[in-house]
Design an enzyme around this catalytic site. Structure first.
Site, short mmCIF file in Angstrom:
data_model
loop_
_atom_site.label_atom_id
_atom_site.label_comp_id
_atom_site.label_asym_id
_atom_site.label_seq_id
_atom_site.Cartn_x
_atom_site.Cartn_y
_atom_site.Cartn_z
N ASP A 78 37.91 61.69 29.01
CA ASP A 78 37.16 62.15 30.16
C ASP A 78 36.05 61.14 30.50
O ASP A 78 35.16 60.91 29.67
CB ASP A 78 36.55 63.52 29.80
CG ASP A 78 36.04 64.27 31.01
OD1 ASP A 78 36.10 63.72 32.12
OD2 ASP A 78 35.59 65.42 30.84
N ASP A 79 36.11 60.57 31.68
CA ASP A 79 35.09 59.60 32.13
C ASP A 79 35.01 58.36 31.22
O ASP A 79 33.95 57.73 31.11
CB ASP A 79 33.69 60.24 32.19
CG ASP A 79 33.52 61.17 33.39
OD1 ASP A 79 34.51 61.41 34.10
OD2 ASP A 79 32.40 61.67 33.60
N CYS A 106 37.58 64.39 38.06
CA CYS A 106 38.40 65.12 37.08
C CYS A 106 39.61 65.89 37.63
O CYS A 106 40.73 65.65 37.21
CB CYS A 106 37.54 66.11 36.32
SG CYS A 106 36.18 65.32 35.47
N ARG A 145 43.76 65.11 36.98
CA ARG A 145 44.50 65.96 36.05
C ARG A 145 45.70 66.61 36.72
O ARG A 145 46.75 66.79 36.10
CB ARG A 145 43.56 67.03 35.47
CG ARG A 145 42.62 66.42 34.45
CD ARG A 145 41.33 67.17 34.23
NE ARG A 145 40.35 66.22 33.73
CZ ARG A 145 40.13 65.96 32.43
NH1 ARG A 145 40.77 66.63 31.51
NH2 ARG A 145 39.28 65.04 32.07
N LYS A 203 39.94 70.35 27.81
CA LYS A 203 39.46 70.55 29.18
C LYS A 203 40.62 70.67 30.16
O LYS A 203 41.39 69.74 30.31
CB LYS A 203 38.57 69.37 29.55
CG LYS A 203 38.19 69.32 31.01
CD LYS A 203 37.20 68.23 31.26
CE LYS A 203 37.02 67.94 32.74
NZ LYS A 203 35.96 66.98 33.00
N HIS A 246 40.38 72.23 33.78
CA HIS A 246 39.80 71.85 35.07
C HIS A 246 40.78 71.87 36.24
O HIS A 246 40.66 71.10 37.19
CB HIS A 246 39.10 70.47 34.98
CG HIS A 246 37.84 70.45 35.81
ND1 HIS A 246 36.98 69.38 35.88
CD2 HIS A 246 37.30 71.40 36.61
CE1 HIS A 246 35.98 69.66 36.68
NE2 HIS A 246 36.16 70.88 37.13
N SER A 284 34.71 71.21 32.97
CA SER A 284 33.81 70.21 32.39
C SER A 284 32.71 70.89 31.59
O SER A 284 32.22 71.96 31.99
CB SER A 284 33.14 69.39 33.50
OG SER A 284 34.09 68.58 34.12
N HIS A 334 32.57 62.37 28.48
CA HIS A 334 31.83 62.91 29.62
C HIS A 334 30.41 63.33 29.18
O HIS A 334 30.21 63.74 28.05
CB HIS A 334 32.60 64.14 30.13
CG HIS A 334 32.22 64.63 31.49
ND1 HIS A 334 31.01 65.22 31.75
CD2 HIS A 334 32.90 64.65 32.66
CE1 HIS A 334 30.97 65.59 33.02
NE2 HIS A 334 32.11 65.25 33.61
N ASP A 372 40.88 60.05 32.59
CA ASP A 372 41.00 60.65 33.92
C ASP A 372 40.41 59.82 35.06
O ASP A 372 40.89 59.84 36.17
CB ASP A 372 40.39 62.06 33.93
CG ASP A 372 38.89 62.08 33.67
OD1 ASP A 372 38.36 61.07 33.16
OD2 ASP A 372 38.26 63.11 33.96
N ASN A 373 39.31 59.10 34.76
CA ASN A 373 38.67 58.29 35.80
C ASN A 373 37.65 57.38 35.14
O ASN A 373 37.37 57.51 33.95
CB ASN A 373 38.01 59.17 36.88
CG ASN A 373 37.09 60.23 36.32
OD1 ASN A 373 37.40 61.41 36.37
ND2 ASN A 373 35.96 59.82 35.77
N LYS A 402 33.15 55.65 38.32
CA LYS A 402 33.58 56.98 38.77
C LYS A 402 33.27 57.24 40.24
O LYS A 402 32.21 56.85 40.72
CB LYS A 402 32.89 58.04 37.89
CG LYS A 402 33.28 59.47 38.18
CD LYS A 402 32.74 60.42 37.12
CE LYS A 402 33.12 61.85 37.43
NZ LYS A 402 32.66 62.79 36.39
#
Ligand SMILES: *[C@@H]1O[C@H](CO)[C@@H](O)[C@H](O)[C@H]1NC(C)=O
Ligand SMILES: *[C@@H]1O[C@H](CO)[C@@H](O)[C@H](O)[C@H]1NC(C)=O
Ligand SMILES: *[C@@H]1O[C@H](CO)[C@@H](O)[C@H](O)[C@H]1NC(C)=O
Length: 502
Positions: A31-32, A71, A75, A125, A127, A152, A231, A283-284, A304
Site C-alpha cells: 500500500d503506497d 487505492c 485494487r 485491506k 477498500h 485504509s 501507508h 497499489d500506487n 501518489k
C-alpha cells in the site's frame, strides 16, 4: 464426483503427463509503496531481505504499472483485469460509509479460481466497499475466508490507537469523524478499534493456517494478502519496531518484508514451492506529502495521485521456484495482466467481459516478449470527456494533461504539487522512458522533430482508438455516503460512531 475430486483426479492425470497441477497463487499487494522503496530496487537504507531474495530467485519487473494512482481503483483493476472506468470504481476512493462498492456482477480472480476448485482467502485491506450489511465485502466477491480492516487504516481516528512500544500513540490523527477502525473476520467484526501492534501477526497466523489447511485438503489455493504497509500512519509490531535504519517508514516496510518471508517459509515447509506462484506488487506510488514517513519513487517523477511515472510504475516481483527463470525484465506489464495470466496458468476460462489485461504466462515461463505494448494512464479524478492523461507506447510516453497532487507534495519538483493545476498539453509532452525514465526532457519542447512525427501520430491514433472503445460505468463512488453504513460492533449503541468499541 464433486468438482473438486474431478479436479484432483484431473490434476493427477495431468501430473503423469506434464508434471503440473493448477498452481497455488499468493498475491501480495503493498500500500503506497514507491518504485524506489525496496532494497532490490536500489533504496540505500531500506531493509527488505526477504523481498530481495524473492527478487534474486524470481523475475523482477522494471516497467510494471498499476491502473490507479490511489487505492480503490488500483485494487478493482488488480482483481478484475479491467480498468476502473469499466467497473465504476472512480473517481477517488471509497469511504467507510460509501453506498457503492465493486459491483457484485464483476468477476474477481477469487471467483474465477473458486469455480475451478480453488479454495480462496484474503487478509488485509479490501477498500472495494462495504455497503449495507456487508454487501460488498470480500466474502461476497469469491473469498471464502476474510480477515482484515476493510479499508485504509487512516480512515478512522488513529490518534489514540496503540502502537509499539506500549502506551505510544500512533503518529497523526487520521479521519477523526469516522468510526473506530474495525477488524473483520468474514462478515463479523472481531475487534474495534484495531490494535496495530498485533494486526500483522494476526494476518500471518490466518494466512499460514489457510495455506496449511488447503495443502492438507489437497486443494489448490488462492491467497490475496493486501498489506496496510507502508501507508500512513506507519506502524509495526514489537518484532520489527526500531529494527530498520529508515525510521518508522523503514520499520513498517520491514514488517511487510517479514510477512513475505513468513509466507514463503510456509510454502517451503509444506513442500509446495514447485507449484506455487508468489506475486508481489503495490497499489500506487508513494505519499510523499508525509515527508520522511512517505515512501520514495526513486528516480521516477512525483508520486501518489499523479500520472507521472512515480504515481503508477511499481515494484513487481514474480517468483515460482524452478518455473520462472530468475532475472530482471523491462517488458511492459500491469496489474491488469494478473487475472488473464492466472487464468492461463490455472486453466480457468476467462470471465465473459471486456478485459484490459494480457496473459503473461509465456513471458514468465519461457522468457518470451510481453504481449503488452501500450499503457494508459488515468488520473484519480477521471473525467470521461478528458479520458486518459497519458499514454505509453513502447519506450515513448505522451502526456495530454498534467496535474500535480496533494499526495505528491513536499518533493522539490513543483510539477508534483497541488499548485501545478490541470493543464492540457497540445502538442503532448513526449518522453523517451528508456533514455529518460525521470521524464525530465520533453522531446517536443520547441517543435515536433520530423523523425518523431510518426510516433506522435501513432500515439494520437491509439489514444483515440482506446477512448472510443472505453465504456464508463456509472460511478460507484459518486453514489455517496450514508453514515448508518459505518461498521459498528455494537449496532444498538449510542452515540455513534464513538460507542462502536468492543
Ligand atoms: C440488514 O440486515 C438486517 C437484519 O437482517 C435487516 O433488518 C436490515 O433491513 C438490513 N439492511 C439493509 C439496508 O438491507
Ligand atoms: C495491543 O496488543 C498488544 C500486544 O498483544 C498488547 O500488549 C496491548 O495490551 C494491546 N492493546 C490494547 C489496547 O488492547
Ligand atoms: C474494442 O474492444 C473489444 C474488446 O476488447 C475488442 O474486441 C475490439 O477489437 C476493440 N475495438 C477496437 C476498435 O479497438
Amino acid at each position: 464426483m464433486t468438482p473438486c475430486t474431478l479436479l484432483i483426479f484431473g490434476c493427477l492425470l495431468h501430473l503423469a503427463v506434464v508434471l503440473s497441477c493448477p498452481p497455488n497463487i499468493i498475491l501480495i499487494f503493498a500500500d503506497d509503496l514507491g518504485y524506489g522503496d525496496l532494497g532490490c530496487y536500489g533504496h540505500p537504507t531500506s531493509r527488505t531481505p526477504n523481498l530481495d531474495v524473492m527478487a534474486a530467485r524470481g523475475l523482477r519487473f522494471t516497467d510494471f504499472y498499476t491502473t490507479g494512482a490511489v487505492c480503490s481503483p488500483s485494487r478493482s483493476s488488480l482483481l478484475t483485469g479491467r480498468f476502473q472506468t469499466r467497473t465504476g470504481v472512480y473517481p477517488g476512493v471509497f469511504f467507510p460509509s460509501s453506498v457503492g462498492g465493486l459491483p457484485l456482477s464483476e468477476v474477481t480472480i477469487a471467483e474465477m479460481l473458486q469455480s475451478q476448485g480453488y479454495v480462496t482467502a484474503m487478509a488485509g485491506k479490501w477498500h472495494l466497499g462495504l455497503g449495507a450489511n456487508g454487501t460488498f465485502l470480500p466474502t461476497r466477491q469469491g473469498f471464502q475466508h476474510y480477515l482484515g480492516v476493510p479499508y485504509s487504516h487512516d480512515q478512522g481516528p488513529c490518534q489514540n490507537l496503540t502502537c509499539f512500544p506500549p502506551n505510544t500513540q500512533c503518529y497523526g490523527t487520521c479521519d477523526l469523524g469516522e468510526t473506530l477502525l474495525p477488524v473483520f473476520l468474514d462478515e463479523k467484526i472481531l475487534q474495534q478499534p484495531v490494535n496495530f501492534t498485533e494486526l500483522v501477526p494476526l494476518y500471518e497466523q490466518f494466512s499460514k493456517k489457510f495455506i496449511r489447511k488447503s495443502v492438507s485438503q489437497k486443494k489448490p489455493f488462492f491467497l490475496y494478502y493486501a498489506s496496510h504497509h507502508t501507508h500512513y500512519p506507519q506502524f509495526a509490531s514489537a518484532r520489527y519496531t526500531g529494527h530498520s535504519r529508515r525510521g518508522k517508514y523503514g520499520d513498517a516496510l520491514l514488517e511487510l518484508d517479514g510477512t513475505v518471508g513468513e509466507l514463503a517459509k510456509s510454502v517451503w515447509e509444506m513442500g509446495i514451492q514447485d507449484n506455487t506462484l508468489i506475486i508481489f506488487t503495490s497499489d500506487n506510488g508513494p505519499e510523499t506529502m508525509r515527508k520522511e514517513r512517505g515512501g520514495s519513487s526513486g528516480h521516477l517523477k512525483c508520486g501518489k495521485s499523479t500520472t507521472y511515472e512515480g504515481g503508477l510504475r511499481e515494484p513487481a516481483i514474480m517468483y515460482w521456484e524452478g518455473k520462472i527463470k530468475p532475472g530482471v525484465t523491462s517488458e511492459l506489464a500491469s496489474t491488469l495482466d494478473i487475472l488473464p495470466t492466472v487464468a492461463s496458468l490455472a486453466g480457468a476460462p476467462l470471465p465473459k467481459v471486456t478485459l484490459d489485461g494480457y496473459d503473461l504466462s509465456k513471458l514468465l515461463l519461457n522468457g518470451e516478449k510481453s504481449p503488452r505494448s501500450n499503457f494508459y494512464y488515468y488520473p484519480p479524478s477521471i473525467d470521461p470527456t478528458r479520458g486518459i492523461h497519458a499514454l505509453r507506447m513502447g519506450k515513448y510516453k505522451a502526456h495530454f494533461y498534467t496535474q500535480g497532487a496533494f499526495h505528491s507534495e513536499t518533493t522539490p519538483d513543483p510539477d508534483c504539487h497541488i499548485t501545478a493545476l490541470l493543464t492540457e498539453r497540445n502538442p503532448p509532452l513526449l518522453f523517451d522512458l528508456d533514455t529518460d525514465p525521470a521524464e525530465n526532457y520533453n522531446l517536443l519542447e520547441r517543435f515536433i522533430p520530423k523523425e518523431l512525427e510518426p510516433i506522435v501520430n501513432a500515439i494520437q491514433n491509439e489514444r483515440e482508438r482506446f477512448l472510443q472503445n472505453m465504456t464508463y460505468a456509472e460511478s460507484e463512488i459518486n453514489k455517496g455516503k450514508d453514515p448508518s453504513l459505518r461498521p459498528c460492533c455494537n449496532p444498538a449503541c449510542t452515540p455513534k460512531p464513538k460507542c462502536c468499541r468492543c
